[in-house]
Design a protein around this motif. Sequence first.
Motif, PDB file in Angstrom:
ATOM      1  N   VAL A   1       0.817  -1.214   0.000  1.00 15.40           N
ATOM      2  CA  VAL A   1       0.000   0.000   0.000  1.00 15.40           C
ATOM      3  C   VAL A   1       0.852   1.267   0.000  1.00 15.40           C
ATOM      4  O   VAL A   1       0.389   2.345   0.348  1.00 15.40           O
ATOM      5  N   ARG A   2       2.126   1.127  -0.424  1.00 18.33           N
ATOM      6  CA  ARG A   2       2.964   2.318  -0.551  1.00 18.33           C
ATOM      7  C   ARG A   2       2.528   3.146  -1.759  1.00 18.33           C
ATOM      8  O   ARG A   2       1.732   2.702  -2.586  1.00 18.33           O
ATOM      9  N   GLU A   3       3.054   4.356  -1.867  1.00 16.22           N
ATOM     10  CA  GLU A   3       2.744   5.240  -2.996  1.00 16.22           C
ATOM     11  C   GLU A   3       3.271   4.615  -4.292  1.00 16.22           C
ATOM     12  O   GLU A   3       4.197   3.796  -4.269  1.00 16.22           O
ATOM     13  N   PHE A   4       2.650   4.990  -5.438  1.00 14.54           N
ATOM     14  CA  PHE A   4       3.183   4.475  -6.694  1.00 14.54           C
ATOM     15  C   PHE A   4       4.598   5.013  -6.902  1.00 14.54           C
ATOM     16  O   PHE A   4       4.926   6.131  -6.512  1.00 14.54           O
ATOM     17  N   GLY A   5       5.455   4.183  -7.508  1.00 17.80           N
ATOM     18  CA  GLY A   5       6.851   4.551  -7.667  1.00 17.80           C
ATOM     19  C   GLY A   5       7.055   5.657  -8.689  1.00 17.80           C
ATOM     20  O   GLY A   5       6.281   5.800  -9.639  1.00 17.80           O
ATOM     21  N   VAL A   6       8.138   6.425  -8.514  1.00 16.90           N
ATOM     22  CA  VAL A   6       8.387   7.566  -9.402  1.00 16.90           C
ATOM     23  C   VAL A   6       9.072   7.142 -10.694  1.00 16.90           C
ATOM     24  O   VAL A   6       9.160   7.925 -11.641  1.00 16.90           O
ATOM     25  N   GLY A   7       9.586   5.913 -10.776  1.00 16.79           N
ATOM     26  CA  GLY A   7      10.179   5.414 -12.014  1.00 16.79           C
ATOM     27  C   GLY A   7      11.328   6.262 -12.508  1.00 16.79           C
ATOM     28  O   GLY A   7      12.195   6.694 -11.736  1.00 16.79           O
ATOM     29  N   ALA A   8      11.315   6.546 -13.822  1.00 20.33           N
ATOM     30  CA  ALA A   8      12.403   7.283 -14.456  1.00 20.33           C
ATOM     31  C   ALA A   8      12.466   8.743 -14.017  1.00 20.33           C
ATOM     32  O   ALA A   8      13.443   9.438 -14.305  1.00 20.33           O
ATOM     33  N   ALA A   9      11.445   9.225 -13.303  1.00 18.00           N
ATOM     34  CA  ALA A   9      11.451  10.614 -12.828  1.00 18.00           C
ATOM     35  C   ALA A   9      12.315  10.801 -11.587  1.00 18.00           C
ATOM     36  O   ALA A   9      12.509  11.932 -11.124  1.00 18.00           O
ATOM     37  N   ALA A  10      12.833   9.713 -11.029  1.00 17.19           N
ATOM     38  CA  ALA A  10      13.687   9.820  -9.844  1.00 17.19           C
ATOM     39  C   ALA A  10      14.852  10.761 -10.121  1.00 17.19           C
ATOM     40  O   ALA A  10      15.496  10.693 -11.170  1.00 17.19           O
ATOM     41  N   GLY A  11      15.106  11.651  -9.168  1.00 16.61           N
ATOM     42  CA  GLY A  11      16.211  12.594  -9.300  1.00 16.61           C
ATOM     43  C   GLY A  11      15.866  13.867 -10.025  1.00 16.61           C
ATOM     44  O   GLY A  11      16.716  14.748 -10.171  1.00 16.61           O
TER      45      GLY A  11
END
Length: 203
Positions: free
Chosen positions: A83-93
């Motif tokens: 139930v964590r937040e959806f991941g940021v994927g390639a937007a990380a950083g």
Amino acid sequence: MADRPVSRVVVARHGEALYESELLSDAGGWLSPLGREQAAGLGELLAAEVITRVWTSDMSRAVQTGEIVAARLGVDVVVRTGVREFGVGAAAGTTGVPDPFAETFAAWVSGDLAARIPGGESGDEVVARWSGVLEAIADEHEGESALLVSHGGVMSMVLPLLATNLDPGHARDRPIPNCGHAVLERGAAGWVVRSWLGDRLDP
């Protein structure tokens, strides 16, 4: 199924959080002083709900919120990754400006759950992991009430899709603030949202 007891789950967003960096990441953050006050207020608000257990995502801002509420209610806390937040994927950083998730999120709300955050999850994957935990909570708390502390983005996307009485875009007009909550019940006909941010809804 028709005789299954109703499970009541209060789903709340975590309190206001601080982060080590302003750049996007999947790090957990931690509660600000205001966030701790918000969590304490949520605990006071839910004192009449007879919550039997608090469940949270594994992100620290959610865990800290859940622990503050659980201390007020005198119950234990269970952590679940799903139930964590959806991941940021390639937007990380990146700075997150413009919003790198807007197009994918709009597709999800419009029913295209195959859409994927670049380098991250599809809508189908998010719904599957999040709803799987919700169903497990409901199974464990039949005839009882539980609290689930999660995150604004995933709540705004998944809850309207699961509930039989909400439009998929419901959260666009009623965004969930820190420690805002919805009350869900699972009965024979599936999930119904009984209230959203304190306002009662028709089944």
